[in-house]
Scaffold this motif. Structure first.
Motif, short mmCIF file in Angstrom:
data_model
loop_
_atom_site.label_atom_id
_atom_site.label_comp_id
_atom_site.label_asym_id
_atom_site.label_seq_id
_atom_site.Cartn_x
_atom_site.Cartn_y
_atom_site.Cartn_z
N TRP A 53 0.84 -1.21 0.00
CA TRP A 53 0.00 0.00 0.00
C TRP A 53 0.87 1.25 0.00
CZ3 TRP A 53 -0.96 3.52 4.18
CH2 TRP A 53 -1.96 4.45 3.93
N GLY A 54 1.94 1.25 0.80
CA GLY A 54 2.84 2.40 0.83
C GLY A 54 3.55 2.62 -0.50
N MET A 56 2.33 1.73 -3.49
CA MET A 56 1.34 2.12 -4.49
C MET A 56 0.92 3.57 -4.35
SD MET A 56 1.12 -0.54 -6.27
CE MET A 56 -0.34 -0.53 -7.26
N ARG A 57 1.06 4.14 -3.17
CA ARG A 57 0.65 5.52 -2.94
C ARG A 57 1.64 6.53 -3.51
NH1 ARG A 57 -0.48 7.15 2.83
NH2 ARG A 57 -0.72 9.07 1.72
N ARG A 58 2.86 6.10 -3.80
CA ARG A 58 3.86 7.02 -4.31
C ARG A 58 3.48 7.49 -5.70
NH1 ARG A 58 9.82 4.96 -2.54
NH2 ARG A 58 9.48 5.23 -0.32
N PRO A 59 3.75 8.76 -6.00
CA PRO A 59 3.42 9.28 -7.33
C PRO A 59 4.35 8.76 -8.41
CG PRO A 59 4.36 11.02 -5.98
CD PRO A 59 4.26 9.80 -5.13
#
Length: 59
Positions: A53-54, A56-59
């Motif tokens: 999840w961490g 996937m959240r990165r731009p």
């Protein structure tokens, strides 16, 4: 004047919880079958999901 509040739990709270969950999952994997296997999957799966999840959240 207010005393300074400790930032220890703000900084280390979540990583400590993830580490304890992982350690509990590894320990449960060593203990037995059926129920212990389920606990180990949960204990090791949640930190893995948090990591994915961490990422996937990165731009």
């Amino acid at each position: 004047m207010r005393p300074r509040q400790s930032n220890f739990w703000k900084v280390f709270g979540v990583p400590l919880a993830i580490g304890l969950l992982s350690a509990g999952g590894l320990f449960a994997a060593l203990l037995g079958d059926v129920v212990w296997d389920s606990l180990s999957w949960v204990g090791l799966g949640i930190p893995a999901l948090i990591g994915v999840w961490g990422l996937m959240r990165r731009p």
